[in-house]
Design an enzyme around this catalytic site. Structure first.
Site, PDB file in Angstrom:
ATOM      1  N   HIS A 218      44.878  51.139  50.396  1.00  0.00           N
ATOM      2  CA  HIS A 218      43.650  50.789  50.436  1.00  0.00           C
ATOM      3  C   HIS A 218      42.589  51.100  51.315  1.00  0.00           C
ATOM      4  O   HIS A 218      43.301  51.489  52.643  1.00  0.00           O
ATOM      5  CB  HIS A 218      43.483  49.657  49.108  1.00  0.00           C
ATOM      6  CG  HIS A 218      44.056  49.482  47.927  1.00  0.00           C
ATOM      7  ND1 HIS A 218      44.997  49.607  47.474  1.00  0.00           N
ATOM      8  CD2 HIS A 218      42.744  48.936  46.806  1.00  0.00           C
ATOM      9  CE1 HIS A 218      44.707  49.336  46.571  1.00  0.00           C
ATOM     10  NE2 HIS A 218      43.990  48.981  45.946  1.00  0.00           N
ATOM     11  N   LYS A 222      39.634  46.774  52.795  1.00  0.00           N
ATOM     12  CA  LYS A 222      41.248  45.803  51.979  1.00  0.00           C
ATOM     13  C   LYS A 222      41.951  44.156  52.941  1.00  0.00           C
ATOM     14  O   LYS A 222      42.691  44.854  53.300  1.00  0.00           O
ATOM     15  CB  LYS A 222      41.633  46.611  50.761  1.00  0.00           C
ATOM     16  CG  LYS A 222      41.855  45.224  49.647  1.00  0.00           C
ATOM     17  CD  LYS A 222      41.811  46.068  48.124  1.00  0.00           C
ATOM     18  CE  LYS A 222      43.212  45.064  47.679  1.00  0.00           C
ATOM     19  NZ  LYS A 222      41.986  44.647  46.984  1.00  0.00           N
TER      20      LYS A 222
END
Length: 336
Positions: A218, A222
């Site tokens: 990600h 994140k």
């Protein structure tokens, strides 16, 4: 937004629930005296006002744009992080051309008082139950925010992952809250998860002895492990009887170099969700691989807007408060 998927078991998309709103609300006693839910029209979405908390974070902003795209109106106020300055932003959906000004109020004690006061005014204008919330804030804020929504009788869609999920469900059930809570809001992802759950129920231990390996990438902002990955792993563990540890065994990629090597395009480094799950037989002669890769946030934002419309219909039906999943939304045919 582009979606790339390779399926052997099944496939769909992935989770991009890290956000940057950082709203953190401490629940107070005064919240418990809120008005009862009475919706003016269960079918008239024009009367709804959606408070999207977590802007100007990219996921919250994308969800607000999706709401406008689907004909929903935004609440004129919303919560932002406690370290943010109060400000007014203009949310614009480039597809429909719709826009709305939203005042962002920091989630401090003083800011929370302003939000509660604003809620009362909005409800007086459009009806008690025509105000709903979407939460894309921060994992550390999940549990307190949910309690705030429940004690203020504010139905909500929790798109933020992380927090104590068991306590989250316990708190909402004990308060008869209306909510949609799910680790992922994308239609295809939800269908994949439902299929895997069904597979694990019907054929437990079908992959007994197989070793499970998981890699997920990600954007580097994140903060938590992918909620989608955790949900998928739960089903794969039922199929394989592997002692996979959710906290220790997931390989998380959060730096640009590793993400690029994993197949993420340079343009998507700031917004992507790539997952690969591999099941390998004990002797190494058989291998199954499931991939679901997403670049962008549109699939999640539009699923979120569909979820809030679904929740509004449930509130307007007169039923008691209930916590729904995105599988409920999918089964109801409410994902467009």
């Amino acid at each position: 937004m582009t979606m790339k998927s390779v399926f052997l078991l099944c496939g769909a998309a992935a989770s991009l629930h890290q956000t940057h709103g950082f709203a953190l609300i401490q629940p107070t006693q005064r919240c418990q005296s809120s008005t009862s839910l009475q919706m003016t029209s269960a079918d008239d979405s024009s009367s709804l006002r959606i408070m999207v908390n977590g802007m100007p974070g990219p996921m919250a902003t994308a969800a607000a744009e999706a709401c406008l795209r689907k004909g929903l109106s935004l609440s004129p106020v919303a919560m932002t992080g406690p370290d943010m300055e109060p400000s007014t932003i203009t949310v614009t959906d480039d597809v429909s051309g719709s826009s709305a000004d939203v005042r962002l109020i920091p989630a401090t004690t003083e800011g929370t008082d302003e939000i509660v006061s604003s809620l009362a005014g909005i409800r007086e204008s459009v009806g008690d139950a025509n105000v709903l919330a979407i939460d894309y804030t921060h994992p550390s804020a999940v549990n307190n925010n949910a309690i705030f929504y429940a004690e203020n009788k504010l139905p909500f869609v929790m798109g933020t992952t992380g927090g104590d999920r068991d306590k989250l469900m316990e708190d909402m059930l004990s308060r008869d809250a209306f909510a949609v809570i799910a680790p992922n809001m994308g239609k295809q992802i939800v269908a994949m998860q439902a299929g895997l759950e069904d597979l694990a129920t019907k054929f437990p231990s079908a992959f007994a002895g197989y070793k499970l390996e998981v890699t997920e990438s990600h954007q580097k902002t994140k903060a938590d492990t992918s909620g989608t990955a955790k949900a998928v792993i739960g089903s794969l563990k039922e199929l394989s009887d592997d002692d996979f540890d959710l906290e220790e065994d997931i390989k998380m990629l959060r730096d640009d170099e590793s993400s690029l090597a994993f197949g993420v395009s340079e343009e998507a480094l700031n917004g992507h969700a790539f997952h690969t799950y591999t099941l390998t037989s004990p002797d190494g002669s058989v291998q199954f691989e499931l991939k679901h890769n997403v670049e962008g946030r549109t699939v999640y934002a539009e699923g979120t807007a569909d979820a809030v419309k679904f929740l509004a219909s449930k509130v307007g039906s007169g039923m008691e408060g209930k916590v729904f999943s995105m599988i409920d939304v999918l089964q109801a045919g409410a994902l467009e």
